[in-house]
Structure formats: C-alpha cells, structure tokens
Motif scaffolding. Structure first.
Motif, mmCIF file in Angstrom:
data_model
loop_
_atom_site.group_PDB
_atom_site.id
_atom_site.type_symbol
_atom_site.label_atom_id
_atom_site.label_comp_id
_atom_site.label_asym_id
_atom_site.label_seq_id
_atom_site.Cartn_x
_atom_site.Cartn_y
_atom_site.Cartn_z
ATOM 1 N N LYS A 203 1.870 -8.175 -0.079
ATOM 2 C CA LYS A 203 1.829 -7.783 -1.608
ATOM 3 C C LYS A 203 3.008 -6.735 -1.528
ATOM 4 C CE LYS A 203 -3.159 -8.703 -1.591
ATOM 5 N NZ LYS A 203 -4.476 -8.344 -1.499
ATOM 6 N N SER A 204 3.264 -6.615 -3.024
ATOM 7 C CA SER A 204 4.401 -5.476 -3.179
ATOM 8 C C SER A 204 4.358 -4.029 -3.105
ATOM 9 C CB SER A 204 5.147 -5.844 -4.642
ATOM 10 O OG SER A 204 4.065 -5.550 -5.561
ATOM 11 N N PRO A 335 4.306 -2.335 -10.809
ATOM 12 C CA PRO A 335 4.025 -3.930 -10.155
ATOM 13 C C PRO A 335 4.986 -4.646 -10.740
ATOM 14 C CG PRO A 335 1.778 -2.731 -10.870
ATOM 15 C CD PRO A 335 2.932 -1.562 -11.187
ATOM 16 N N GLN A 338 8.023 -6.620 -8.901
ATOM 17 C CA GLN A 338 8.013 -7.666 -8.052
ATOM 18 C C GLN A 338 8.689 -8.865 -8.775
ATOM 19 O OE1 GLN A 338 3.799 -9.127 -7.492
ATOM 20 N NE2 GLN A 338 3.280 -8.073 -9.387
ATOM 21 N N ILE A 364 -4.742 -2.854 -11.837
ATOM 22 C CA ILE A 364 -3.570 -3.619 -11.192
ATOM 23 C C ILE A 364 -4.339 -4.827 -10.259
ATOM 24 C CG2 ILE A 364 -1.838 -3.689 -9.229
ATOM 25 C CD1 ILE A 364 -1.406 -0.765 -9.954
ATOM 26 N N GLU A 368 -1.467 -7.877 -6.229
ATOM 27 C CA GLU A 368 -0.433 -6.984 -6.252
ATOM 28 C C GLU A 368 -0.345 -5.690 -5.402
ATOM 29 O OE1 GLU A 368 1.135 -7.721 -10.837
ATOM 30 O OE2 GLU A 368 -0.745 -6.433 -10.485
ATOM 31 N N TYR A 369 -1.304 -5.628 -4.985
ATOM 32 C CA TYR A 369 -1.297 -4.345 -3.904
ATOM 33 C C TYR A 369 -2.611 -4.638 -2.665
ATOM 34 C CZ TYR A 369 -5.472 -2.130 -5.562
ATOM 35 O OH TYR A 369 -6.928 -2.000 -5.883
#
Length: 546
Positions: A203-204, A335, A338, A364, A368-369
C-alpha cells in the motif's frame, strides 16, 4: 599541464605537421617510384593535423581551465612531438638543401623503406585516435557541464520560488543532535517498514502511530537514514510544534517538492511550468500547491514513459502541525499520489493517534494505507529494546565519567527498565537526569531511585504541552476552561486510579456522566491514553501522567 600550456604544445605539433606535409609534397613532385607511399604518409600527417587543430580550438575556448583528459593529453602531445621530430630528421635533407639548390630537386631520393612508412603511418594513426578520444571526452565534459549548469540555474530558479522549511528536512543542521535507533533495537519493526517501502505491491501509505514518548521520531530518523543509504529517500518533513515553519503546513509541500526535484530530475520541467503559470502558487491553498506543483508533474512522468522508481517521503509527527484542518487536508490529498505510476511515491507517516489524524485516516480506504500502533507492540519486545538502550547509555556514562565497570548493576538496570516500559522517552529522561555534567552520576541515580518524583517531574515536558494545548484554544473562555479541568480530573483521574480498567459504558454510571460526553473528552487525550475503537476500556500508558 593546464589548458593554456597544452594549447601551446599543440601549436608546436601543428606547425611541425605543416612542415612535414610540405616535405612530403616536395618528394611527391620529384620522386616517382615511392609516390604512393609518400602520398599515404602525407595524408596521415594531414589527418593528424586536422584533429590537432580541432583540439586546439577546444583548448583555446575553455578559458584555460584543465579538461578531464589534460594529464593524458600532455603526455601524448610530448610523445607525438618527439616522434614527428624523429620523422622530420629522416625525411628532411638538412644540409642537403644547399646541394638541392645547386643540382635541383631531381637529386632527392626518398629515404624511407616501405616498412618504415607503414610503421610511421601506424604511429600517426594511434596519435590521431588518442587525440580524437581526448577531444570527444572533453567535448562531452563541456556539454555535460553546460547542461548541469543549466540544470542548476533552472533548479535555482525553481528553488528560489519554492521557499521551503529547510530545518524540517532529515539531517538538517537544526536536527544534528537527534538520535536514531540503537543498533539491535526495533529490528523487526524496521525490517517490516523497509520491506513495505521496497515492495511494489504494498500500500502507498504506512502510518506508524504511537502515544507520546513511544519513540516515533527516532524511528522516523532511522527509516530516513536507511532509505537514504539505499537511494530511495525522496523527501522528508519533520514537524515540530512551536519551531517556526516546522510547526505548520505553509511550506510543507514546497519543502517536499524541492527535495523530490533533486531525487527525480524529470519533475523540474513540470514544476517550472507550474511556477511560470502562477508565480504565487507556493502561497496558495494546500490543494492548489499539491495538484499543480506535485501531482501534475508526477502524472506527466507517466506520459514520458519513465520506468517506475521507488521514492519514499518520510513525514514525521504530523500531529505537531498546528492547525487541525491542515492535517485533514494533507491526509485527504496524499492518497492521490498513487495515481502517478512512474514516481511510485510511498509515504511513511508517523503521529500520535489524535482525533484529527484518526478521523483523516478513517476517510481513507483500507487498500490505500496500512497502520501499526507502537503502543500495541508486545511489551516483552519493548522491554528488551529499552534494556539494550539503558545498557548502552550507562556504558557511555561509565566511560565518560570514569566510573567502575560494575556500576550500576543488572538489578538497577532492570528496575529502570520497569520504570520506563513502554516509553523510550522515559528511559531517555532517566539517562539525561543521571548524566548531567553538573552532577555526580552515582549520586543522581541514588536520588532518583529514592524519590521517583524527581523522574516524574521531568516527564512533565512530555505531557504538559498536551494539556496546555487543550486549554489554550482561543475559542475557549475561562468558564469553559474550568469545566475542562474539572472533567479532566473527574474522568482521566479515575481512569488512572482504577486498579481494573473499566469500559466507557461502565464508567458512565460510576461518574454520573453520559458515555458520549466521556468519549468526547477522552478524544483529546489519545496521545497519552489508549482508547480502543471497540468497547474495550481506556487505559493510561504511564502512571507518571498522573
């Protein structure tokens, strides 16, 4: 040899090649049998002469500055001059010139055999090749130098318009004394973070959260160092409340972009375009800065077909940013990075689990995290690391203050570990108290063990700012401040004193306060209280908070 000396030597060689060309020309006119050999030699000399003339132009246009091939060039010029002089001695009639004037050129005889001519041509070709190589190397160097100077000029233009918070960057002078993780501590955690950073499928965003004093910033600096050593540190920003530009988000994105342009040079043109289109873009809203200065230049890299390269941005102590809305905006924008595939930007972010940040991450999506709570790491792991930390610091104290090696003993070290767990800052506070140069370390340690109030008073630096910020809200009047203090004493005081932690629903009838009101008040103390997202009981990380 500098460029001017080299130029003078090249001129001498050029003049000699001119003489040799004329000599060969005279033989070509008068000698019939060896004419082809002489012509081939003359052509080789002329070719060498042309290369030397190009080299001379380069040397004379470089303002006397030594070029990369200068040392090798000087040696080759000297050798070439010597070989050409030897060739001249063989084919120049010398004193025979008087005879030539008397009997005419028809008396000339070509003095070299075929093998000698072929050998001379090979030598001339080697020199020509060598000088051509020097010419290419030096021309390339000059071109690259011009390009680099142009890049630096462009970069300076960009950076002049992008005023950053230099002291917020990793390894800035302001942070020169900040420590990193002791070798052998936090090993599993650091390995997990680096694996996340290097894996393209992760994940970013990696959110490392932890309550006050759990060592987040020390971990951030260690991660930044590891990333820099691996050439994957894209940028960094270390927030610190009350420290000028480090305490707010005004220069947050410009600071990151300045660093990213050094890491990803292709960003420069996109950033420059944004600055040309709007010279004041760096003073606009966070959203405008993010989209125009960062996101759009990154998306442009995708159009160029740039191969993905990992670059990690380290953002430490986001909770130290002074305005809650700025925190939410930053978390809302990050986010989107990405979307840019070529940059493959990752964000390693640390903070206390305070309400604005927890709320921001709640918006979020999970894909994504990823997050990790430092205060939820098994206590035995933290205890082991704090034990190593204290052993290391006491070893240094003993060395610096000439104390016997058996001091303070394993039992005392373990007692200090027990006092400190799970907070690294507790152990660091103990060490700073003991190693104070104004006092004798053994006496200081004995005082601390006799009266732990001395230790608790020094922990105020960690906790008082949290309480102060709660009361310093400009929208809170005096009566509301008194109410906040009263509720703090009622709610947090009871939580600290309870032998067995109670859930919020259980606390409500006990305190005579609505559960929602308790939850609302506790949200302000997430930095020092563990408040589970489920129905679990809140608990205090350290009794010293009392």
């Amino acid at each position: 040899m500098d460029a001017l000396s080299s130029a003078a030597s090249v001129i001498a060689v050029i003049q000699l090649t001119g003489s040799l060309v004329k000599l060969c020309g005279g033989y070509i006119q008068e000698v019939k049998d060896e004419r082809d050999e002489i012509f081939t030699l003359q052509r080789a000399i002329t070719g060498l002469q042309g290369t030397l003339q190009d080299l001379l132009i380069l040397l004379q246009s470089n303002d006397g500055i030594a070029l990369p091939s200068s040392s090798r060039l000087a040696s080759n010029i000297t050798n070439c001059l010597s070989d050409l002089q030897a060739l001249e001695a063989k084919i120049d009639p010398g004193k025979g010139k008087k005879l030539m004037r008397k009997v005419g050129l028809r008396a000339l005889k070509w003095p070299l055999k075929r093998a000698e001519v072929e050998g001379a041509i090979q030598i001339l070709e080697r020199y020509k090749t060598s000088f051509l190589l020097s010419l290419q190397v030096d021309q390339t160097s000059l071109i690259v130098g011009v390009a680099q100077n142009t890049d630096r000029m462009n970069q300076n233009m960009d950076l002049a318009k992008l005023e950053g918070a230099m002291e917020a960057e990793f390894e800035s002078f302001a942070n020169r004394d900040e420590v990193q993780c002791l070798q052998g501590t936090r090993t599993e955690l650091l390995q997990q973070i680096m694996e996340w950073a290097m894996s393209p499928s992760q994940k970013s965003i990696f959110w490392l959260k932890g309550m006050a004093g759990t060592g987040k910033s020390t971990i951030s600096r260690t991660v930044a160092r590891s990333l820099k050593d691996a050439n994957h540190l894209g940028a960094s920003f270390f927030f610190k409340r009350g420290e000028g530009d480090r305490g707010n988000a005004k220069k947050f994105f410009p600071t990151l972009i300045r660093q990213l342009m050094l890491r990803i040079s292709e960003l420069r043109s996109g950033v420059q375009k944004a600055l040309d289109d709007d010279p004041d873009i760096a003073s606009k809203s966070l959203k405008e800065q993010f989209e125009k200065l960062l996101l759009q230049p990154l998306l442009y890299l995708d159009q160029l077909g740039r191969q993905p390269q990992t670059a990690v941005m380290v953002i430490d102590a986001l909770d130290e940013c002074e305005h809650d809305q700025d925190i939410r905006n930053i978390l809302r924008l990050l986010p989107f990075l990405q979307k840019a595939k070529a940059g493959r930007l990752r964000i390693f972010l640390t903070s206390r689990p305070e309400l604005p940040i927890s709320a921001g991450f709640a918006d979020i999506t999970d894909h994504e995290y990823q997050d990790l709570a430092l205060h939820e790491i098994p206590e035995e792991v933290t205890e082991h690391d704090i034990h190593l930390f204290l052993q290391d610091r006491f070893t240094k104290i003993k060395h610096d203050r000439y104390i016997a090696p058996d001091w303070p003993g394993d039992d005392v070290i373990q007692e200090l570990v027990t006092m400190s767990v799970p907070l690294f800052i507790s152990a660091a506070t103990v060490c700073r108290y003991i190693e104070n140069a104004k006092w004798e370390p053994k006496s200081r340690l004995a005082e601390l063990l006799r009266d732990q109030a001395k230790y608790v008073s020094r922990m105020d630096k960690t906790y008082l700012p949290i309480l102060t910020r709660l009361l310093d809200d400009q929208e809170t009047d005096e009566s509301e401040q008194r109410q906040l203090l009263q509720e703090f004493q009622q709610i947090v005081g009871v939580i600290i004193l309870l032998a067995v932690p109670l859930s919020i629903n259980a606390l409500s009838p006990f305190l005579g306060i609505e559960a929602d009101q308790i939850s609302n008040r506790l949200d302000s103390f997430r930095s020092v209280l563990s408040i589970p997202s489920d129905q679990g009981p809140p608990w205090c990380l350290r009794l010293s908070f009392a």
